[in-house]
Motif scaffolding. Sequence first.
Motif, mmCIF file in Angstrom:
data_model
loop_
_atom_site.group_PDB
_atom_site.id
_atom_site.type_symbol
_atom_site.label_atom_id
_atom_site.label_comp_id
_atom_site.label_asym_id
_atom_site.label_seq_id
_atom_site.Cartn_x
_atom_site.Cartn_y
_atom_site.Cartn_z
ATOM 1 N N CYS A 14 -3.967 38.137 4.817
ATOM 2 C CA CYS A 14 -4.496 37.109 5.728
ATOM 3 C C CYS A 14 -3.636 36.985 6.975
ATOM 4 C CB CYS A 14 -4.581 35.769 5.011
ATOM 5 S SG CYS A 14 -2.998 34.921 4.852
ATOM 6 N N GLU A 15 -2.536 37.730 7.055
ATOM 7 C CA GLU A 15 -1.597 37.698 8.179
ATOM 8 C C GLU A 15 -0.902 36.354 8.340
ATOM 9 O OE1 GLU A 15 -3.114 39.678 11.683
ATOM 10 O OE2 GLU A 15 -4.000 41.261 10.491
ATOM 11 N N GLY A 16 -0.929 35.557 7.282
ATOM 12 C CA GLY A 16 -0.270 34.256 7.312
ATOM 13 C C GLY A 16 1.243 34.372 7.272
ATOM 14 N N LEU A 19 2.413 35.037 10.674
ATOM 15 C CA LEU A 19 2.275 33.778 11.401
ATOM 16 C C LEU A 19 3.542 32.936 11.255
ATOM 17 C CD1 LEU A 19 0.363 31.942 13.037
ATOM 18 C CD2 LEU A 19 -0.480 31.031 10.867
ATOM 19 N N GLN A 20 4.224 33.088 10.115
ATOM 20 C CA GLN A 20 5.466 32.326 9.931
ATOM 21 C C GLN A 20 6.548 32.779 10.915
ATOM 22 O OE1 GLN A 20 4.826 29.720 8.124
ATOM 23 N NE2 GLN A 20 2.897 30.764 7.697
ATOM 24 N N VAL A 22 5.887 33.513 14.073
ATOM 25 C CA VAL A 22 5.554 32.716 15.260
ATOM 26 C C VAL A 22 5.999 31.274 15.030
ATOM 27 C CG1 VAL A 22 3.705 31.952 16.788
ATOM 28 C CG2 VAL A 22 3.566 34.203 15.717
ATOM 29 N N ASN A 23 5.850 30.813 13.775
ATOM 30 C CA ASN A 23 6.218 29.436 13.456
ATOM 31 C C ASN A 23 7.724 29.189 13.500
ATOM 32 O OD1 ASN A 23 3.533 28.919 13.145
ATOM 33 N ND2 ASN A 23 3.561 28.778 10.921
ATOM 34 N N GLU A 25 9.167 29.438 16.111
ATOM 35 C CA GLU A 25 9.259 28.849 17.454
ATOM 36 C C GLU A 25 10.438 29.451 18.221
ATOM 37 O OE1 GLU A 25 6.548 27.410 17.702
ATOM 38 O OE2 GLU A 25 6.088 26.385 15.833
ATOM 39 N N GLU A 42 0.036 41.923 15.988
ATOM 40 C CA GLU A 42 -0.552 40.588 16.080
ATOM 41 C C GLU A 42 -0.100 39.830 17.330
ATOM 42 O OE1 GLU A 42 0.378 37.389 13.205
ATOM 43 O OE2 GLU A 42 -1.735 37.391 12.687
ATOM 44 N N ALA A 43 1.117 40.153 17.815
ATOM 45 C CA ALA A 43 1.646 39.359 18.926
ATOM 46 C C ALA A 43 1.954 40.149 20.193
ATOM 47 C CB ALA A 43 2.912 38.628 18.485
ATOM 48 N N CYS A 139 3.691 33.026 -0.835
ATOM 49 C CA CYS A 139 2.401 33.059 -0.135
ATOM 50 C C CYS A 139 2.132 31.697 0.459
ATOM 51 C CB CYS A 139 1.279 33.445 -1.080
ATOM 52 S SG CYS A 139 -0.342 33.457 -0.267
ATOM 53 N N PRO A 140 2.466 31.491 1.733
ATOM 54 C CA PRO A 140 3.125 32.457 2.602
ATOM 55 C C PRO A 140 4.636 32.479 2.345
ATOM 56 C CG PRO A 140 2.832 30.404 3.782
ATOM 57 C CD PRO A 140 2.237 30.203 2.417
ATOM 58 N N ARG A 143 9.864 30.623 5.977
ATOM 59 C CA ARG A 143 10.482 31.216 7.178
ATOM 60 C C ARG A 143 12.010 31.121 7.163
ATOM 61 N NH1 ARG A 143 6.682 27.308 8.728
ATOM 62 N NH2 ARG A 143 7.515 25.464 9.735
ATOM 63 N N ARG B 14 -2.606 41.720 19.771
ATOM 64 C CA ARG B 14 -2.640 40.279 20.020
ATOM 65 C C ARG B 14 -3.939 39.626 19.567
ATOM 66 N NH1 ARG B 14 -1.978 39.108 25.514
ATOM 67 N NH2 ARG B 14 -1.653 41.273 26.063
ATOM 68 N N VAL B 15 -4.445 40.075 18.446
ATOM 69 C CA VAL B 15 -5.508 39.361 17.747
ATOM 70 C C VAL B 15 -5.143 39.387 16.278
ATOM 71 C CG1 VAL B 15 -7.357 39.999 19.326
ATOM 72 C CG2 VAL B 15 -6.917 41.399 17.330
ATOM 73 N N GLU B 16 -5.745 38.494 15.533
ATOM 74 C CA GLU B 16 -5.471 38.433 14.105
ATOM 75 C C GLU B 16 -6.423 39.409 13.432
ATOM 76 O OE1 GLU B 16 -5.026 37.182 10.083
ATOM 77 O OE2 GLU B 16 -6.859 37.397 11.204
ATOM 78 N N ARG B 42 -11.688 42.844 1.476
ATOM 79 C CA ARG B 42 -10.942 42.296 0.339
ATOM 80 C C ARG B 42 -11.826 41.690 -0.760
ATOM 81 N NH1 ARG B 42 -6.693 38.477 2.668
ATOM 82 N NH2 ARG B 42 -8.325 38.079 4.171
ATOM 83 N N ARG B 62 -6.561 31.960 1.208
ATOM 84 C CA ARG B 62 -5.911 33.242 1.574
ATOM 85 C C ARG B 62 -6.835 34.172 2.342
ATOM 86 N NH1 ARG B 62 -3.148 29.601 -1.517
ATOM 87 N NH2 ARG B 62 -0.951 30.110 -1.299
ATOM 88 N N ILE B 63 -8.063 33.740 2.611
ATOM 89 C CA ILE B 63 -8.927 34.556 3.469
ATOM 90 C C ILE B 63 -8.259 34.690 4.831
ATOM 91 C CG2 ILE B 63 -11.123 34.593 4.728
ATOM 92 C CD1 ILE B 63 -12.410 33.311 2.233
ATOM 93 N N GLY B 65 -4.727 33.383 7.266
ATOM 94 C CA GLY B 65 -3.476 32.641 7.436
ATOM 95 C C GLY B 65 -3.547 31.635 8.562
ATOM 96 N N ILE B 140 5.653 26.036 22.975
ATOM 97 C CA ILE B 140 6.430 26.066 21.729
ATOM 98 C C ILE B 140 6.531 24.658 21.130
ATOM 99 C CG2 ILE B 140 8.770 26.390 20.799
ATOM 100 C CD1 ILE B 140 8.993 28.889 22.556
ATOM 101 N N ASN B 147 2.437 22.329 13.727
ATOM 102 C CA ASN B 147 2.890 22.821 12.427
ATOM 103 C C ASN B 147 3.531 21.717 11.591
ATOM 104 O OD1 ASN B 147 2.108 25.489 12.136
ATOM 105 N ND2 ASN B 147 3.717 26.205 13.501
ATOM 106 N N SER B 423 -9.018 39.326 9.806
ATOM 107 C CA SER B 423 -8.754 39.447 8.377
ATOM 108 C C SER B 423 -9.671 38.495 7.628
ATOM 109 C CB SER B 423 -7.298 39.201 8.019
ATOM 110 O OG SER B 423 -6.834 38.010 8.537
#
Lengths: 251, 435
Positions: A14-16, A19-20, A22-23, A25, A42-43, A139-140, A143, B14-16, B42, B62-63, B65, B140, B147, B423
Motif C-alpha cells: 500500500c506504500e504506507g 509514507l512514513q 515523508v511523515n 517531516e 513515490e517522491a 504495518c506500517p 518511523r 511522484r505518484v502513489e 493484490r 491496507r489497500i 497507505g 511541512i 498527521n 496501489s
Amino acid sequence: MSKPKIAIFDFACCEGCQLQFVNLEEELLDLIGVADVVEWREAMSEKSQEYDIAIIEGSITRLEDEERLKLIRSRAKVLIALGACATIGGVNKLKNNFNDLDEVKKCVYGKDSKKPHLATQPTKAVDEVVDVDFYVHGCPIDRKEFTYIVRCLLLGKTPEIPDYPVCVECKAKGNPCLWQYGQVCLGPIIRAGCGARCPSNGFRCFGCRGYTSNPNVDAAKEVIDKFGLTVDHLKTKMVLFGSRQEPTIYG
Amino acid sequence: MAKTVNINVHHVTRVEGHGNIVVNATNGKVEKVEWQVPEAPRFFEAMVRGRSYEDIQTIVSRICGICSITHSLASTKAVENALGIKVSEQADKVRILMHYSEQLQSHVLHVGYLVAPDLFGLPSVVPLAAKAPDAVMAVIRLHRLANEWSDLIAGRTTHPVTLKPGGLTKFPTAKELRELQERLKNSVADLKAVAAAVLSVAGNLPNFTRQTEYISLKQDNPPTYTFYHGDITSTDYDGAVSIHDWQSVANEYVNDQSTAKWTKWHRDSYTVGALARFNNNAPLLSPLAKDVAKMFGLTQGCCNPFMNSVAQLVECVHVVETSIAMIDELLTKGIKPENVKTSPKAGKASGCVEAPRGILFHQYEFDRKGNCVGADICIPTNQNHAAIQKDFEKFVPEILDEGEDAVRLKLEMLVRSYDPCISCSTHMLNVEFVR
C-alpha cells in the motif's frame, strides 16, 4: 567518506511504509543530508542504477518481480526489508490460504481473469527470494525505529530489535489486558518494538510485526484456556498477518 | 509542422503506485496514446472471504497507505449497514473529524510534495526546500499537524486502530480536543501562505479543458459539503442515487491496458476527486475556502483537470475551518464513554465515503457467523483511469508541437493532477516515449 547511496523500491503493497519517510517531516531533510537518496519513485523523478543500500517495500507476487528483486540484490551492498509486506508477507499472504489461485483471480476479475497482465503467484516475503540484511517490522513501520536502524547502519553498529512479546511493552504502559474485555489479542506471541500501539488504543494486537523468534506458545495456550476459547479462535486472528507461517499451537 | 514524438514513461514518478504513459506520434499524427496501469494486483476482494466482520477493516485498510482511514471508514460503514449496527452521534462526529485529518494529510502531501515541484520547475521537494524554504516549511508544518491529528483520533497516522464496528475503541479527551482546536486555528496562517505560494506559480498549470462528468457524494440533510454521508450525484444528473446502488453508477469493466478496472456512467468516462466534489457542492464550502477558490478563479463547472490540485487546497481550508466548529459542538455536548457490543448476523450492504482522491465504494456480504462470503470494492483512482485516457487523447494533439520533453512533463503532470493512488487500484506512473 562519501555519502552512502540509498535507493527505495516498492513491490506489492500500500506504500504506507514509504509514507512514513515523508511523515518524518524535517527529519527527512536531515536524513537526506547524511545519505544520498538516488531513487525513490513515490517522491522523486530522479532514477539511478548505482546504490549501496536498497530499501525494499512490499511483498513478491509475480515472477517478473522476483527477477527485479534479484537484480536489485546483486547491485546493493546492504538490503533492508521495510514493513510487514516485505518482512513477513503481510496481509498479501491471505491469498495463500486459497489453494486455487485461478479461483482467487476469477473472484476479482471474473471472465477476464485469464488475461496475462493479471498473472499472480503465491505471495512471498522478501527473504523467501533473496537474502535480507536488516528488517524494519510493522504495518506500517514505526518511523522512529526506522531512523534508529538507519542511524546504526551509518555508524556501522548492529541495531537491537526487541525479541520479546508485545505484552511486555503493553504491561509497562499499564494498559488493562484486552483479553479481559473479550478481545483475542496476539500480544503474547508477537514481537514488540511498536510500543504496544494498538492495545494502548483499545485495539487487539493482530500481529503485524511477526512472531518472536521463540514465541511462548504455552503461555498463549494458558491464556486461551483461561478465557474459555480455542486454538481456532486464536488462529482466525493469527491468519491476518501470519498466514501459512503460524507457530504450531496444539489444542 | 511535422513532428515525430515517441514517449514511453515506464512508472511515472511522484505518484502513489505504478503507471505507464505511452505516446507514439509520427509526422504530427498521433498513432497511439495510452495510459497503462501495471501494478501487481493484490486481490483484496478475494482475500477477505472467510474473515470475521470484526477484522475486515484491519485487512482492507491496507489497500492504501495514503487513504487508509478512508478505506477503514468505508468498510466499517458497510459492515455496520450489513449487520444493522447503529453508531452514536458523538462517534459519528469523531469519525468525521478523523476523516478530515486524512483529507488534510493527503491533500497537503499531494499539493505540497508531489505537484508543487512541477509548478516551480523542479524534480522533487528536496530542491524545492532550497528554492522556496518558507512555503516548504509551511507545508511541512501542515503535514505534521494533519498527521498528529490522525495520531490523536485514529491512534496513528497510517492504518487506524481506533475504529470498530459500532463506534470507536477510544475517544479523545476534552483537553486533547481543545489543544487540537487551538492548533487548527493557528494553522490558518500556514494555509494562506501555501495558497499564496501556489498562486504565484499557478500560471504554470496547463490551460486544458475537456467536458466530462463529475461524480461525488451530495448531502442535503443538513446541506453539507460532504465527505462522509449522503447519496451519489453527478454533473450530468440532477437527482441522487443511493450509495447502495453504486454498481449502477460505476459500471466497472476490465481494460487490457491495466490491472485496475475502469468505470463509466453517462459518458465514456467520468471524474472523481476534489474537483468533482467542488463542481457538485461548491456553494456549501466554508467562507475562507470560498475565498481561496476565488483567489484562483476556480468556479463551479471547471473542466480543467489540472485545477484538481487547486480544489484540494480549497478543501484543506474547508476541513480545517469545519473541524474547528465541530470540536465546539463536541465539547458543548461533552464526550461520553461508550461500550458498544456487537454480534454476528447474516447480511449484505455497502458503505461509501469520499477518499481525498474521490468517491470510494465498499460492499460486503456476511454469513450468520459474521464471516465474509463476498466483497466488492471500487476505488476512486480506478474511476479516473478512463478520464485520464480520454484527457490524453485530447491533450496530446494540442501540445504535440511543443516537443518530446514538454509532452512528457505535461502528461506526467496531468496524471499527477488526478492524485492517483494506484496501489489502491492496484499501481501506476511511468511515461514511455516508444522509439
